[in-house]
Design a protein around this motif. Structure first.
Motif: not given
Length: 135
Positions: A19, A23, A89, A94-95
Motif C-alpha cells: 500500500k 501511494h 493513515f 490512505t490508499t
C-alpha cells in the motif's frame, strides 16, 4: 522523492508495504525495496532515500529493527513486531491499492476474508490490533 521500503521479516508479501508503494508510485516517487531477514551489515542496503519505511510483523525481529533505527533514526517503522499502534493513515497513506510489483514472483492476490479474532492466544496481537472477530 526516493522511497525505500524494507520488509524486516515474514515469508509472504507485506500488504502495508504494498500500500505504501502504491501511494508513493501514484505521486510519481521512485520506489526501492529490500527483504532483509538475516541482518543489517552494510549501509548500502539503505542507499540514500528521502524516506524509509520498514515493517516487522514478528517480535523476534526487534533486534533487527533496532539495528535499522541505529543506522537510520528517521525510518518509519510499523507492524505488530515493532509498534502495533502505528497505522498507515498516521503517516499519510490512505490508499487501498496494493502494488504487487514489489514481489514479481508472487502470483496470488492477498487480502482479508475477515478481521479480528475470536481466540485469545497469549502470543498473538491480532485481538489487540483488530479487535473481536468481524465479517
Amino acid at each position: 522523492m526516493k522511497v525505500r521500503l524494507i520488509q524486516m521479516d515474514g515469508k509472504i508479501p507485506n500488504i502495508a508495504l504494498m500500500k505504501i508503494a502504491a501511494h508513493h508510485r501514484a505521486k510519481g516517487d521512485e520506489i526501492s525495496f529490500a527483504w532483509v531477514e538475516r541482518g543489517i551489515q552494510a549501509r548500502h542496503i539503505w542507499g540514500s532515500p528521502d524516506v524509509i519505511y520498514a515493517s516487522a510483523i514478528f517480535e523476534k525481529t526487534r533486534p533487527l529493527v533496532e539495528q535499522l533505527r541505529m543506522a537510520c533514526p528517521n525510518a518509519i517503522v510499523g507492524g505488530s513486531g515493532w509498534d502495533e499502534k502505528v497505522k498507515l493513515f498516521d503517516v499519510g497513506v490512505t490508499t487501498l491499492e496494493q502494488d504487487y510489483s514489489l514481489y514479481p514472483s508472487w502470483s496470488q492476490s492477498i487480502g482479508f476474508s475477515q478481521r479480528g479474532c475470536r481466540l485469545a492466544c497469549k502470543f498473538c496481537k491480532v485481538p489487540v490490533m483488530e479487535g473481536r472477530f468481524q465479517k
